[in-house]
Design a protein around this motif. Structure first.
Motif, PDB file in Angstrom:
ATOM      1  N   LEU A   1      26.210 -68.294  56.586  1.00  0.00           N
ATOM      2  CA  LEU A   1      26.578 -69.693  56.350  1.00  0.00           C
ATOM      3  C   LEU A   1      25.976 -70.212  55.044  1.00  0.00           C
ATOM      4  N   LEU A   2      24.740 -69.835  54.758  1.00  0.00           N
ATOM      5  CA  LEU A   2      24.112 -70.244  53.504  1.00  0.00           C
ATOM      6  C   LEU A   2      24.800 -69.601  52.301  1.00  0.00           C
ATOM      7  N   ARG A   3      25.174 -68.321  52.436  1.00  0.00           N
ATOM      8  CA  ARG A   3      25.913 -67.651  51.348  1.00  0.00           C
ATOM      9  C   ARG A   3      27.231 -68.366  51.079  1.00  0.00           C
ATOM     10  N   LEU A   4      27.958 -68.707  52.148  1.00  0.00           N
ATOM     11  CA  LEU A   4      29.230 -69.411  51.989  1.00  0.00           C
ATOM     12  C   LEU A   4      29.030 -70.784  51.348  1.00  0.00           C
ATOM     13  N   ALA A   5      27.997 -71.486  51.755  1.00  0.00           N
ATOM     14  CA  ALA A   5      27.716 -72.803  51.177  1.00  0.00           C
ATOM     15  C   ALA A   5      27.381 -72.687  49.693  1.00  0.00           C
ATOM     16  N   LEU A   6      26.593 -71.687  49.335  1.00  0.00           N
ATOM     17  CA  LEU A   6      26.250 -71.483  47.929  1.00  0.00           C
ATOM     18  C   LEU A   6      27.482 -71.120  47.116  1.00  0.00           C
ATOM     19  N   ALA A   7      28.310 -70.247  47.663  1.00  0.00           N
ATOM     20  CA  ALA A   7      29.531 -69.851  46.956  1.00  0.00           C
ATOM     21  C   ALA A   7      30.465 -71.050  46.801  1.00  0.00           C
ATOM     22  N   SER A   8      30.557 -71.862  47.812  1.00  0.00           N
ATOM     23  CA  SER A   8      31.402 -73.061  47.760  1.00  0.00           C
ATOM     24  C   SER A   8      30.868 -74.041  46.716  1.00  0.00           C
ATOM     25  N   GLY A   9      29.564 -74.189  46.666  1.00  0.00           N
ATOM     26  CA  GLY A   9      28.948 -75.077  45.684  1.00  0.00           C
ATOM     27  C   GLY A   9      29.181 -74.591  44.268  1.00  0.00           C
ATOM     28  N   ARG A  10      29.101 -73.294  44.078  1.00  0.00           N
ATOM     29  CA  ARG A  10      29.332 -72.736  42.740  1.00  0.00           C
ATOM     30  C   ARG A  10      30.769 -72.925  42.311  1.00  0.00           C
ATOM     31  N   SER A  11      31.705 -72.692  43.234  1.00  0.00           N
ATOM     32  CA  SER A  11      33.117 -72.814  42.858  1.00  0.00           C
ATOM     33  C   SER A  11      33.487 -74.271  42.600  1.00  0.00           C
ATOM     34  N   SER A  12      32.924 -75.200  43.352  1.00  0.00           N
ATOM     35  CA  SER A  12      33.239 -76.612  43.099  1.00  0.00           C
ATOM     36  C   SER A  12      32.574 -77.084  41.812  1.00  0.00           C
ATOM     37  N   ASN A  13      31.409 -76.545  41.489  1.00  0.00           N
ATOM     38  CA  ASN A  13      30.758 -76.905  40.223  1.00  0.00           C
ATOM     39  C   ASN A  13      31.532 -76.362  39.039  1.00  0.00           C
ATOM     40  N   SER A  14      32.027 -75.137  39.152  1.00  0.00           N
ATOM     41  CA  SER A  14      32.787 -74.574  38.041  1.00  0.00           C
ATOM     42  C   SER A  14      34.109 -75.305  37.885  1.00  0.00           C
ATOM     43  N   GLY A  15      34.695 -75.765  38.974  1.00  0.00           N
ATOM     44  CA  GLY A  15      35.918 -76.555  38.908  1.00  0.00           C
ATOM     45  C   GLY A  15      35.691 -77.881  38.215  1.00  0.00           C
ATOM     46  N   SER A  16      34.566 -78.518  38.469  1.00  0.00           N
ATOM     47  CA  SER A  16      34.282 -79.795  37.814  1.00  0.00           C
ATOM     48  C   SER A  16      33.988 -79.583  36.337  1.00  0.00           C
ATOM     49  N   ASP A  17      33.398 -78.439  35.983  1.00  0.00           N
ATOM     50  CA  ASP A  17      33.157 -78.135  34.573  1.00  0.00           C
ATOM     51  C   ASP A  17      34.480 -77.981  33.843  1.00  0.00           C
ATOM     52  N   GLU A  18      35.457 -77.310  34.497  1.00  0.00           N
ATOM     53  CA  GLU A  18      36.757 -77.107  33.877  1.00  0.00           C
ATOM     54  C   GLU A  18      37.471 -78.432  33.685  1.00  0.00           C
ATOM     55  N   SER A  19      37.412 -79.307  34.689  1.00  0.00           N
ATOM     56  CA  SER A  19      38.102 -80.590  34.556  1.00  0.00           C
ATOM     57  C   SER A  19      37.442 -81.443  33.481  1.00  0.00           C
ATOM     58  N   THR A  20      36.136 -81.374  33.355  1.00  0.00           N
ATOM     59  CA  THR A  20      35.439 -82.108  32.295  1.00  0.00           C
ATOM     60  C   THR A  20      35.848 -81.564  30.941  1.00  0.00           C
ATOM     61  N   GLU A  21      35.930 -80.240  30.844  1.00  0.00           N
ATOM     62  CA  GLU A  21      36.322 -79.604  29.593  1.00  0.00           C
ATOM     63  C   GLU A  21      37.756 -79.981  29.237  1.00  0.00           C
ATOM     64  N   GLN A  22      38.635 -80.008  30.247  1.00  0.00           N
ATOM     65  CA  GLN A  22      40.023 -80.355  30.008  1.00  0.00           C
ATOM     66  C   GLN A  22      40.147 -81.813  29.556  1.00  0.00           C
ATOM     67  N   ARG A  23      39.392 -82.729  30.181  1.00  0.00           N
ATOM     68  CA  ARG A  23      39.427 -84.129  29.783  1.00  0.00           C
ATOM     69  C   ARG A  23      38.929 -84.303  28.347  1.00  0.00           C
ATOM     70  N   THR A  24      37.923 -83.514  27.959  1.00  0.00           N
ATOM     71  CA  THR A  24      37.378 -83.601  26.618  1.00  0.00           C
ATOM     72  C   THR A  24      38.445 -83.190  25.598  1.00  0.00           C
ATOM     73  N   ARG A  25      39.209 -82.142  25.910  1.00  0.00           N
ATOM     74  CA  ARG A  25      40.270 -81.699  25.008  1.00  0.00           C
ATOM     75  C   ARG A  25      41.361 -82.738  24.897  1.00  0.00           C
ATOM     76  N   GLU A  26      41.660 -83.418  26.018  1.00  0.00           N
ATOM     77  CA  GLU A  26      42.743 -84.415  26.002  1.00  0.00           C
ATOM     78  C   GLU A  26      42.345 -85.634  25.187  1.00  0.00           C
TER      79      GLU A  26
END
Length: 102
Positions: free
Chosen positions: A76-101
């Motif tokens: 459960l902790l591994r899944l939570a960590l993996a979920s946290g990493r994927s949501s953090n990387s998704g927010s980084d991408e959206s921030t990067e995309q907004r910066t380009r726009e």
């Protein structure tokens, strides 16, 4: 000495209810209990409880668990960590995309 008024609490009059550590431990234990219940693990942590040490620091007693429970908790902790990493990387991408726009 016996008849002197007491302006302070001695050890015999001290109560854990007067301690911020007790409330912090109780609240954390309640939060953990709720998550374990949601995960179907409420019977796997029979020793879960809030505690207070001699210095008034709040502690959470997890107690002993079976190897199967430890493995499930680790997963459960591994899944939570993996979920946290994927949501953090998704927010980084959206921030990067907004910066380009902009």
């Amino acid at each position: 000495m016996r008849d002197e008024p007491r302006d302070h609490q001695d050890a015999a009059q001290w109560s854990p209810l007067d301690s911020d550590g007790w409330y912090a431990a109780r609240n954390a234990t309640t939060a953990l209990r709720d998550i374990l219940t949601a995960a179907g693990m409420e019977k796997d942590f029979p020793y879960l409880r809030a505690d207070l040490n001699a210095f008034g620091h709040g502690l959470i007693e997890l107690g002993r668990v079976s190897p199967a429970t430890a493995e499930r908790l680790a997963e459960l902790l591994r899944l939570a960590l993996a979920s946290g990493r994927s949501s953090n990387s998704g927010s980084d991408e959206s921030t990067e995309q907004r910066t380009r726009e902009d």
